[in-house]
Enzyme design. Structure first.
Site, PDB file in Angstrom:
ATOM      1  CG  HIS A   1      29.120 -22.858  28.513  1.00 11.69           C
ATOM      2  ND1 HIS A   1      29.038 -24.139  29.000  1.00 11.69           N
ATOM      3  CD2 HIS A   1      30.369 -22.739  27.977  1.00 11.69           C
ATOM      4  CE1 HIS A   1      30.175 -24.767  28.765  1.00 11.69           C
ATOM      5  NE2 HIS A   1      31.005 -23.932  28.155  1.00 11.69           N
TER       6      HIS A   1
ATOM      7  CB  CYS B   1      25.661 -24.801  32.716  1.00  8.25           C
ATOM      8  SG  CYS B   1      26.631 -23.891  31.485  1.00  8.25           S
TER       9      CYS B   1
ATOM     10  CD  GLU C   1      23.853 -23.866  29.096  1.00  9.90           C
ATOM     11  OE1 GLU C   1      23.727 -25.085  28.925  1.00  9.90           O
ATOM     12  OE2 GLU C   1      24.776 -23.184  28.579  1.00  9.90           O
TER      13      GLU C   1
ATOM     14  CB  CYS D   1      28.477 -28.605  30.756  1.00 10.11           C
ATOM     15  SG  CYS D   1      28.868 -26.923  31.295  1.00 10.11           S
TER      16      CYS D   1
END
Length: 144
Positions: free
Chosen positions: A47, A80, A49, A77
């Site tokens: 992701h 993260c 992040e 999410c």
């Protein structure tokens, strides 16, 4: 957030979910910037992040990113969120909430978990319309 939006556009161009992130240090300098690369890297943890946190850790030579602020185009999410807590970020600015999987405000007050050893501030709505429109158009095109 404009730089994070540029990263999200780069993700869309690569047929990845258009999410971008930028991590800024306590001094205001950009430490890292990234976009989702889950498909390209064959990595469910890739992701935007997470990639930002990894880059910044490498850049400063420390897994603790104290005083940093993450700018991201979609509410992070649960995965993260855990990484943000462990990295000790000072705050997270996100453009638009994620009612399906968001873990900061939509489904969980993730920045203020009573059992976590670190808390951070959050701010939402920055460049929300542009980021939301990008996500909506990406998923509409995928469904066709």
């Amino acid at each position: 957030m404009a730089t994070a939006f540029d990263e999200a556009c780069a993700a869309a161009a690569e047929d990845e979910t258009p999410i971008g992130a930028v991590l800024v240090g306590a001094d205001g300098a950009i430490l890292a910037r990234a976009h989702n690369r889950v498909i390209a890297l064959h990595d469910p943890t890739a992701h935007a992040e997470i990639l930002c946190l990894r880059q910044a850790g490498d850049a400063i030579g420390n897994h603790r990113l104290v005083g940093s602020v993450l700018f991201v185009t979609l509410e992070p999410c649960l995965m993260c969120l855990g990484a943000l807590i462990h990295a000790r970020v000072a705050g997270v600015v996100f453009a638009t909430p994620d009612p399906r999987a968001g873990a900061l405000v939509s489904n969980l007050d993730g920045a203020n978990l009573p059992f976590a050893n670190h808390r951070f501030w959050t701010l939402s709505g920055v460049l929300a319309e542009d980021c939301s429109a990008l996500l909506k158009s990406f998923f509409l095109a995928r469904r066709k």
